[in-house]
Design a protein around this motif. Structure first.
Motif, PDB file in Angstrom:
ATOM      1  N   GLY A   1       0.812  -1.202   0.000  1.00 48.37           N
ATOM      2  CA  GLY A   1       0.000   0.000   0.000  1.00 48.37           C
ATOM      3  C   GLY A   1       0.844   1.250   0.000  1.00 48.37           C
ATOM      4  N   LEU A   2       0.182   2.391  -0.086  1.00 51.13           N
ATOM      5  CA  LEU A   2       0.853   3.681  -0.092  1.00 51.13           C
ATOM      6  C   LEU A   2       1.171   4.101   1.342  1.00 51.13           C
ATOM      7  CD1 LEU A   2       1.842   6.164  -1.641  1.00 51.13           C
ATOM      8  CD2 LEU A   2      -0.458   7.114  -1.399  1.00 51.13           C
ATOM      9  N   VAL A   3       2.443   4.347   1.607  1.00 52.82           N
ATOM     10  CA  VAL A   3       2.914   4.767   2.926  1.00 52.82           C
ATOM     11  C   VAL A   3       3.387   6.206   2.830  1.00 52.82           C
ATOM     12  CG1 VAL A   3       4.666   4.412   4.708  1.00 52.82           C
ATOM     13  CG2 VAL A   3       3.642   2.445   3.557  1.00 52.82           C
ATOM     14  N   GLN A   4       2.945   7.016   3.797  1.00 50.77           N
ATOM     15  CA  GLN A   4       3.467   8.372   3.901  1.00 50.77           C
ATOM     16  C   GLN A   4       3.861   8.602   5.350  1.00 50.77           C
ATOM     17  OE1 GLN A   4       1.184  11.420   2.001  1.00 50.77           O
ATOM     18  NE2 GLN A   4       2.476  13.040   2.776  1.00 50.77           N
ATOM     19  N   LEU A   5       5.127   8.960   5.553  1.00 52.72           N
ATOM     20  CA  LEU A   5       5.653   9.231   6.883  1.00 52.72           C
ATOM     21  C   LEU A   5       6.195  10.650   6.884  1.00 52.72           C
ATOM     22  CD1 LEU A   5       6.347   8.217   9.732  1.00 52.72           C
ATOM     23  CD2 LEU A   5       8.478   7.329   8.794  1.00 52.72           C
ATOM     24  N   THR A   6       5.575  11.509   7.687  1.00 52.86           N
ATOM     25  CA  THR A   6       5.934  12.923   7.710  1.00 52.86           C
ATOM     26  C   THR A   6       6.175  13.398   9.129  1.00 52.86           C
ATOM     27  OG1 THR A   6       3.562  13.383   7.643  1.00 52.86           O
ATOM     28  CG2 THR A   6       4.751  13.586   5.576  1.00 52.86           C
ATOM     29  N   ILE A   7       6.929  14.489   9.244  1.00 50.51           N
ATOM     30  CA  ILE A   7       7.240  15.075  10.543  1.00 50.51           C
ATOM     31  C   ILE A   7       6.734  16.510  10.555  1.00 50.51           C
ATOM     32  CG2 ILE A   7       9.096  15.750  12.111  1.00 50.51           C
ATOM     33  CD1 ILE A   7      10.662  13.348  10.925  1.00 50.51           C
TER      34      ILE A   7
ATOM     35  N   ASP B   1       6.140  20.154  13.175  1.00 45.94           N
ATOM     36  CA  ASP B   1       6.469  20.812  14.438  1.00 45.94           C
ATOM     37  C   ASP B   1       5.188  20.968  15.257  1.00 45.94           C
ATOM     38  OD1 ASP B   1       5.120  23.081  13.447  1.00 45.94           O
ATOM     39  OD2 ASP B   1       6.970  24.112  12.900  1.00 45.94           O
ATOM     40  N   VAL B   2       5.310  21.531  16.448  1.00 49.19           N
ATOM     41  CA  VAL B   2       4.139  21.635  17.324  1.00 49.19           C
ATOM     42  C   VAL B   2       3.095  22.617  16.812  1.00 49.19           C
ATOM     43  CG1 VAL B   2       5.251  20.859  19.447  1.00 49.19           C
ATOM     44  CG2 VAL B   2       5.346  23.257  18.836  1.00 49.19           C
ATOM     45  N   ASP B   3       3.468  23.463  15.868  1.00 51.79           N
ATOM     46  CA  ASP B   3       2.513  24.396  15.263  1.00 51.79           C
ATOM     47  C   ASP B   3       1.771  23.764  14.091  1.00 51.79           C
ATOM     48  OD1 ASP B   3       3.195  26.480  17.023  1.00 51.79           O
ATOM     49  OD2 ASP B   3       4.873  27.076  15.746  1.00 51.79           O
ATOM     50  N   GLY B   4       2.109  22.502  13.781  1.00 51.04           N
ATOM     51  CA  GLY B   4       1.439  21.811  12.688  1.00 51.04           C
ATOM     52  C   GLY B   4       2.055  22.054  11.324  1.00 51.04           C
ATOM     53  N   GLU B   5       3.214  22.712  11.293  1.00 49.39           N
ATOM     54  CA  GLU B   5       3.899  22.971  10.029  1.00 49.39           C
ATOM     55  C   GLU B   5       4.693  21.738   9.610  1.00 49.39           C
ATOM     56  OE1 GLU B   5       3.702  25.843   8.200  1.00 49.39           O
ATOM     57  OE2 GLU B   5       2.219  26.515   9.678  1.00 49.39           O
ATOM     58  N   LEU B   6       4.614  21.397   8.340  1.00 50.68           N
ATOM     59  CA  LEU B   6       5.372  20.263   7.819  1.00 50.68           C
ATOM     60  C   LEU B   6       6.858  20.576   7.878  1.00 50.68           C
ATOM     61  CD1 LEU B   6       5.445  17.504   6.366  1.00 50.68           C
ATOM     62  CD2 LEU B   6       5.342  18.778   4.212  1.00 50.68           C
ATOM     63  N   VAL B   7       7.621  19.668   8.481  1.00 51.29           N
ATOM     64  CA  VAL B   7       9.060  19.828   8.614  1.00 51.29           C
ATOM     65  C   VAL B   7       9.789  18.966   7.579  1.00 51.29           C
ATOM     66  CG1 VAL B   7      11.042  19.428  10.152  1.00 51.29           C
ATOM     67  CG2 VAL B   7       8.910  20.390  11.058  1.00 51.29           C
ATOM     68  N   ARG B   8       9.364  17.714   7.479  1.00 52.15           N
ATOM     69  CA  ARG B   8      10.077  16.787   6.599  1.00 52.15           C
ATOM     70  C   ARG B   8       9.171  15.655   6.159  1.00 52.15           C
ATOM     71  NH1 ARG B   8      15.843  15.092   6.838  1.00 52.15           N
ATOM     72  NH2 ARG B   8      16.095  13.831   4.981  1.00 52.15           N
ATOM     73  N   THR B   9       9.288  15.249   4.917  1.00 58.59           N
ATOM     74  CA  THR B   9       8.635  14.053   4.416  1.00 58.59           C
ATOM     75  C   THR B   9       9.710  12.984   4.296  1.00 58.59           C
ATOM     76  OG1 THR B   9       6.972  15.326   3.213  1.00 58.59           O
ATOM     77  CG2 THR B   9       7.316  13.039   2.522  1.00 58.59           C
ATOM     78  N   LEU B  10       9.585  11.934   5.082  1.00 61.42           N
ATOM     79  CA  LEU B  10      10.587  10.866   5.083  1.00 61.42           C
ATOM     80  C   LEU B  10      10.257   9.762   4.087  1.00 61.42           C
ATOM     81  CD1 LEU B  10      11.174  10.522   8.925  1.00 61.42           C
ATOM     82  CD2 LEU B  10      12.655  11.640   7.269  1.00 61.42           C
ATOM     83  N   VAL B  11       8.975   9.429   3.966  1.00 62.66           N
ATOM     84  CA  VAL B  11       8.547   8.362   3.055  1.00 62.66           C
ATOM     85  C   VAL B  11       7.261   8.807   2.374  1.00 62.66           C
ATOM     86  CG1 VAL B  11       7.791   5.959   2.864  1.00 62.66           C
ATOM     87  CG2 VAL B  11       9.516   6.575   4.562  1.00 62.66           C
ATOM     88  N   LYS B  12       7.197   8.586   1.081  1.00 70.56           N
ATOM     89  CA  LYS B  12       5.951   8.825   0.339  1.00 70.56           C
ATOM     90  C   LYS B  12       6.013   7.937  -0.898  1.00 70.56           C
ATOM     91  CE  LYS B  12       2.908  12.344  -1.498  1.00 70.56           C
ATOM     92  NZ  LYS B  12       2.735  13.776  -1.805  1.00 70.56           N
ATOM     93  N   LYS B  13       5.658   6.659  -0.693  1.00 66.01           N
ATOM     94  CA  LYS B  13       5.717   5.711  -1.805  1.00 66.01           C
ATOM     95  C   LYS B  13       4.950   4.445  -1.468  1.00 66.01           C
ATOM     96  CE  LYS B  13      10.194   3.869  -0.392  1.00 66.01           C
ATOM     97  NZ  LYS B  13      11.564   3.642  -0.806  1.00 66.01           N
ATOM     98  N   ARG B  14       4.702   3.696  -2.491  1.00 63.52           N
ATOM     99  CA  ARG B  14       4.055   2.398  -2.331  1.00 63.52           C
ATOM    100  C   ARG B  14       5.109   1.405  -1.854  1.00 63.52           C
ATOM    101  NH1 ARG B  14      -0.551   0.106  -3.357  1.00 63.52           N
ATOM    102  NH2 ARG B  14      -0.667  -2.029  -4.081  1.00 63.52           N
ATOM    103  N   GLN B  15       4.758   0.630  -0.828  1.00 64.73           N
ATOM    104  CA  GLN B  15       5.692  -0.350  -0.282  1.00 64.73           C
ATOM    105  C   GLN B  15       5.020  -1.702  -0.140  1.00 64.73           C
ATOM    106  OE1 GLN B  15       7.004   1.840   3.284  1.00 64.73           O
ATOM    107  NE2 GLN B  15       8.985   2.061   2.283  1.00 64.73           N
ATOM    108  N   HIS B  16       5.850  -2.733  -0.144  1.00 66.83           N
ATOM    109  CA  HIS B  16       5.374  -4.099   0.043  1.00 66.83           C
ATOM    110  C   HIS B  16       5.235  -4.389   1.532  1.00 66.83           C
ATOM    111  CE1 HIS B  16       5.841  -5.076  -4.157  1.00 66.83           C
ATOM    112  NE2 HIS B  16       7.060  -4.544  -4.129  1.00 66.83           N
ATOM    113  N   ARG B  17       4.533  -5.461   1.839  1.00 67.45           N
ATOM    114  CA  ARG B  17       4.396  -5.929   3.218  1.00 67.45           C
ATOM    115  C   ARG B  17       5.788  -6.094   3.832  1.00 67.45           C
ATOM    116  NH1 ARG B  17       2.897 -11.986   4.731  1.00 67.45           N
ATOM    117  NH2 ARG B  17       2.991 -11.709   6.970  1.00 67.45           N
TER     118      ARG B  17
END
Length: 90
Positions: free
Chosen positions: A25-31, A33-49
């Protein structure tokens, strides 16, 4: 799927985030800050089990070191979301 607590936590200069998915499935892992601002996208892709590990080096998407503080990491997988907190101490 399961998103595990990062380690070490608190951390400096980097931390590892582990997660498991039980089907492809499609995995998205993002970080954020406490204000809700996007800091970093670490993963955004389809991955296997499987089990995955991602290391965050405490830098934003532009490669600049972020400051000490509380950060939220968010994983979405097939329209479901899990959120956890981590602490960076410089």
């Amino acid at each position: 799927f399961e998103l595990l607590q990062n380690y070490p936590n608190p951390f400096n200069p980097s931390t590892t985030i582990r997660y498991m998915i039980n089907r492809p499935g499609l995995v998205q892992l993002t970080i954020f800050d406490v204000d809700g601002e996007l800091v970093r996208t670490l993963v955004k892709k389809r991955q296997h089990r499987g089990v995955y590990e991602v290391v965050w080096d405490a830098k934003n998407d532009m490669g600049i070191n972020v400051s000490t503080g509380l950060y939220i990491y968010r994983m979405s997988f097939n329209k479901k979301v899990v959120i956890k907190k981590m602490l960076l101490i410089r």
